[in-house]
Scaffold this motif. Structure first.
Motif, PDB file in Angstrom:
ATOM      1  N   PHE A  13       9.712  -1.623  -0.894  1.00 15.22           N
ATOM      2  CA  PHE A  13       8.771  -1.149   0.116  1.00 15.22           C
ATOM      3  C   PHE A  13       7.445  -1.897   0.003  1.00 15.22           C
ATOM      4  O   PHE A  13       6.898  -2.397   0.992  1.00 15.22           O
ATOM      5  CB  PHE A  13       8.593   0.363  -0.077  1.00 15.22           C
ATOM      6  N   ILE A  14       6.948  -2.009  -1.215  1.00 13.22           N
ATOM      7  CA  ILE A  14       5.673  -2.706  -1.456  1.00 13.22           C
ATOM      8  C   ILE A  14       5.786  -4.178  -1.072  1.00 13.22           C
ATOM      9  O   ILE A  14       4.908  -4.731  -0.401  1.00 13.22           O
ATOM     10  CB  ILE A  14       5.242  -2.551  -2.937  1.00 13.22           C
ATOM     11  N   ILE A  15       6.853  -4.822  -1.482  1.00 17.40           N
ATOM     12  CA  ILE A  15       7.044  -6.247  -1.167  1.00 17.40           C
ATOM     13  C   ILE A  15       7.135  -6.444   0.340  1.00 17.40           C
ATOM     14  O   ILE A  15       6.484  -7.325   0.910  1.00 17.40           O
ATOM     15  CB  ILE A  15       8.292  -6.802  -1.879  1.00 17.40           C
ATOM     16  N   ASN A  16       7.907  -5.602   1.009  1.00 13.14           N
ATOM     17  CA  ASN A  16       8.086  -5.749   2.454  1.00 13.14           C
ATOM     18  C   ASN A  16       6.792  -5.457   3.200  1.00 13.14           C
ATOM     19  O   ASN A  16       6.460  -6.159   4.167  1.00 13.14           O
ATOM     20  CB  ASN A  16       9.220  -4.849   2.935  1.00 13.14           C
ATOM     21  N   LEU A  17       6.039  -4.445   2.780  1.00 13.79           N
ATOM     22  CA  LEU A  17       4.746  -4.163   3.414  1.00 13.79           C
ATOM     23  C   LEU A  17       3.783  -5.339   3.230  1.00 13.79           C
ATOM     24  O   LEU A  17       3.043  -5.689   4.157  1.00 13.79           O
ATOM     25  CB  LEU A  17       4.129  -2.889   2.841  1.00 13.79           C
ATOM     26  N   ASN A  76      12.025   5.590   1.490  1.00 11.69           N
ATOM     27  CA  ASN A  76      10.893   5.948   0.641  1.00 11.69           C
ATOM     28  C   ASN A  76      10.335   7.319   0.987  1.00 11.69           C
ATOM     29  O   ASN A  76       9.885   8.044   0.096  1.00 11.69           O
ATOM     30  CB  ASN A  76       9.808   4.869   0.710  1.00 11.69           C
ATOM     31  N   LEU A  77      10.354   7.697   2.244  1.00  9.42           N
ATOM     32  CA  LEU A  77       9.929   9.057   2.604  1.00  9.42           C
ATOM     33  C   LEU A  77      10.857  10.099   1.978  1.00  9.42           C
ATOM     34  O   LEU A  77      10.394  11.123   1.459  1.00  9.42           O
ATOM     35  CB  LEU A  77       9.885   9.218   4.123  1.00  9.42           C
ATOM     36  N   ALA A 146      -0.860   1.560   4.336  1.00 11.57           N
ATOM     37  CA  ALA A 146       0.445   1.907   3.759  1.00 11.57           C
ATOM     38  C   ALA A 146       0.703   1.095   2.501  1.00 11.57           C
ATOM     39  O   ALA A 146       1.166   1.632   1.480  1.00 11.57           O
ATOM     40  CB  ALA A 146       1.557   1.674   4.788  1.00 11.57           C
ATOM     41  N   TRP A 147       0.398  -0.180   2.558  1.00  4.86           N
ATOM     42  CA  TRP A 147       0.618  -1.070   1.420  1.00  4.86           C
ATOM     43  C   TRP A 147      -0.229  -0.651   0.217  1.00  4.86           C
ATOM     44  O   TRP A 147       0.274  -0.546  -0.907  1.00  4.86           O
ATOM     45  CB  TRP A 147       0.301  -2.493   1.855  1.00  4.86           C
ATOM     46  N   LEU A 148      -1.517  -0.382   0.448  1.00  4.38           N
ATOM     47  CA  LEU A 148      -2.407   0.006  -0.651  1.00  4.38           C
ATOM     48  C   LEU A 148      -2.007   1.354  -1.253  1.00  4.38           C
ATOM     49  O   LEU A 148      -2.060   1.535  -2.475  1.00  4.38           O
ATOM     50  CB  LEU A 148      -3.859   0.029  -0.169  1.00  4.38           C
ATOM     51  N   MET A 149      -1.592   2.294  -0.405  1.00  6.86           N
ATOM     52  CA  MET A 149      -1.145   3.592  -0.927  1.00  6.86           C
ATOM     53  C   MET A 149       0.158   3.462  -1.704  1.00  6.86           C
ATOM     54  O   MET A 149       0.352   4.141  -2.714  1.00  6.86           O
ATOM     55  CB  MET A 149      -1.022   4.599   0.211  1.00  6.86           C
TER      56      MET A 149
END
Length: 162
Positions: A13-17, A76-77, A146-149
């Motif tokens: 999720f982090i990589i894709n964001l 992820n949700l 979204a990425w930072l969170m």
């Protein structure tokens, strides 16, 4: 404490964001600036031919965000809902922000660009393209949030592990 699958989903999720944010900025600054041109003598123009030739939606976004980020957001949700506090709240916030981006993308950005790619150069198409361009700033902010969170979630997970 999240397990291996949950942590892997968060990593993806982090990589894709991050990719979506960086590519979004690149498209906005470099690519989309070729679609709307302006000069003092002739005013603003919409160049549908260049947008069709670039076709970033089918050439790039479909492979990076349309399917993968949407699936990763939903996964992820689901995992975030089952996580423990304080990780849960950051993770849910990241997922909800990404879900807002996905909803905005599917309800406005994709249909508007499909219409623009078929539109002739006119004051109306320039107005629609300019609105699309300006709303992209909001989308960048949503994806960045979204990425930072999600990164904060990751930091909390590893902080809990010690």
């Amino acid at each position: 404490m999240p397990g291996t699958i949950s942590t892997t989903l968060l990593w993806l999720f982090i990589i894709n964001l991050g990719i979506a944010f960086g590519a979004g900025l690149y498209e906005h600054r470099i690519v989309a600036s070729r679609w709307i041109t302006s000069s003092e003598s002739s005013g603003s123009h919409w160049d549908a031919e260049t947008a069709r030739r670039d076709d970033t939606g089918r050439r790039f976004w479909g492979f990076v965000t349309t399917v993968p980020l949407t699936l990763l957001t939903l996964a992820n949700l689901f995992v975030a809902w089952r996580a423990s506090s304080p990780v849960r709240w950051w993770w849910l916030a990241a997922g909800l922000a990404a879900l807002a981006d996905r909803a905005f993308t599917f309800s406005y950005f994709i249909p508007t660009m499909v219409g623009l790619m078929a539109a002739a150069d006119s004051p109306s198409s320039v107005a629609v393209a300019t609105r699309w361009w300006n709303l992209n700033y909001l989308r960048h902010v949503i994806v960045l949030a979204a990425w930072l969170m999600a990164l904060r979630t990751f930091a909390l997970i590893y902080q809990q592990r010690g």
